[in-house]
Design an enzyme around this catalytic site. Structure first.
Site, PDB file in Angstrom:
ATOM      1  N   LYS A  39      -2.052  -3.491   6.857  1.00 14.63           N
ATOM      2  CA  LYS A  39      -3.559  -3.083   7.170  1.00 14.63           C
ATOM      3  C   LYS A  39      -4.175  -2.613   6.726  1.00 14.63           C
ATOM      4  O   LYS A  39      -3.775  -1.659   5.392  1.00 14.63           O
ATOM      5  CB  LYS A  39      -2.265  -2.550   8.563  1.00 14.63           C
ATOM      6  CG  LYS A  39      -3.608  -2.266   9.580  1.00 14.63           C
ATOM      7  CD  LYS A  39      -2.758  -2.564  10.685  1.00 14.63           C
ATOM      8  CE  LYS A  39      -3.296  -2.570  11.763  1.00 14.63           C
ATOM      9  NZ  LYS A  39      -4.658  -3.248  12.004  1.00 14.63           N
ATOM     10  N   GLY A  44       0.023   3.042   2.911  1.00 11.86           N
ATOM     11  CA  GLY A  44       1.003   2.858   2.048  1.00 11.86           C
ATOM     12  C   GLY A  44      -0.903   1.909   1.530  1.00 11.86           C
ATOM     13  O   GLY A  44      -0.563   1.450   0.075  1.00 11.86           O
ATOM     14  N   CYS A  45      -1.021   0.863   1.831  1.00  5.94           N
ATOM     15  CA  CYS A  45      -2.496   0.467   1.986  1.00  5.94           C
ATOM     16  C   CYS A  45      -3.786   0.673   1.039  1.00  5.94           C
ATOM     17  O   CYS A  45      -4.555   0.336   0.354  1.00  5.94           O
ATOM     18  CB  CYS A  45      -2.687  -0.582   3.089  1.00  5.94           C
ATOM     19  SG  CYS A  45      -1.184  -1.766   3.592  1.00  5.94           S
ATOM     20  N   THR A  46      -4.055   2.197   1.494  1.00  3.23           N
ATOM     21  CA  THR A  46      -4.834   2.830   0.959  1.00  3.23           C
ATOM     22  C   THR A  46      -4.876   3.533  -0.330  1.00  3.23           C
ATOM     23  O   THR A  46      -5.372   2.951  -1.031  1.00  3.23           O
ATOM     24  CB  THR A  46      -5.188   3.975   1.895  1.00  3.23           C
ATOM     25  OG1 THR A  46      -5.664   3.376   3.497  1.00  3.23           O
ATOM     26  CG2 THR A  46      -6.294   4.424   1.528  1.00  3.23           C
ATOM     27  N   ALA A  49      -4.852   0.183  -2.307  1.00  5.68           N
ATOM     28  CA  ALA A  49      -6.733  -0.551  -2.945  1.00  5.68           C
ATOM     29  C   ALA A  49      -7.669   0.424  -3.915  1.00  5.68           C
ATOM     30  O   ALA A  49      -7.567  -0.135  -4.920  1.00  5.68           O
ATOM     31  CB  ALA A  49      -7.354  -0.622  -1.598  1.00  5.68           C
TER      32      ALA A  49
END
Length: 155
Positions: A39, A44-46, A49
């Site tokens: 998402k 975690g995704c930030t 990325a």
């Protein structure tokens, strides 16, 4: 579906941030780091990325393209990229067909509740479209660096 190292990477042609489209065929001739994440704009995704963003000059040196893929919309990707200054493409797999083809749409469990979601996974694809590495259930710290080493070893 289960993919293994040595398999041909499933093709895709998906809408990308900024209104474009990206297909695996467009990336032929380059090493591709294709990472699936759950998402946009979550912790975690930030972190993942931003780690890829920070390593991007080094990925460029080894002729590797980084592409992020999630089921979020293109509009969500646009906001996410702008907020964190992401400089690589994010593609939108809203119907989940590419996630299924790569085996990243899986049953998850949180606090005893089961649900379907994207398994944080990364595929290293060589310039001929063959999978050379698979990372599943990725732990973010150190992952971008590990992928950079693996991509460099292909060249």
């Amino acid at each position: 579906m289960s993919l293994d190292v040595g398999d041909k990477a499933p093709s895709f042609n998906l809408p990308a941030d900024g209104g474009g489209k990206i297909s695996l065929k467009d990336l032929k001739g380059k090493t591709v780091v294709l990472y699936f994440y759950p998402k946009d704009d979550t912790s975690g995704c930030t972190a993942e990325a931003c780690a890829f963003r920070d390593q991007l000059p080094d990925f460029s040196k080894v002729k590797a393209a980084v592409v992020g893929i999630s089921r979020d919309s293109v509009a969500s990707h646009d906001k996410f990229k702008k907020k964190f200054g992401l400089t690589f493409p994010l593609v939108s797999d809203e119907d989940g067909k590419v996630c299924e083809a790569y085996g990243t749409w899986v049953e998850k469990s949180m606090y005893g509740r089961k649900y379907m979601g994207v398994d944080r996974s990364t595929f290293l694809i060589d310039e001929k479209g063959v999978i050379r590495g698979i990372w599943r259930k990725v732990k973010v710290p150190g992952h971008a660096e590990e992928l950079l080493r693996a991509a460099a070893a292909l060249n």
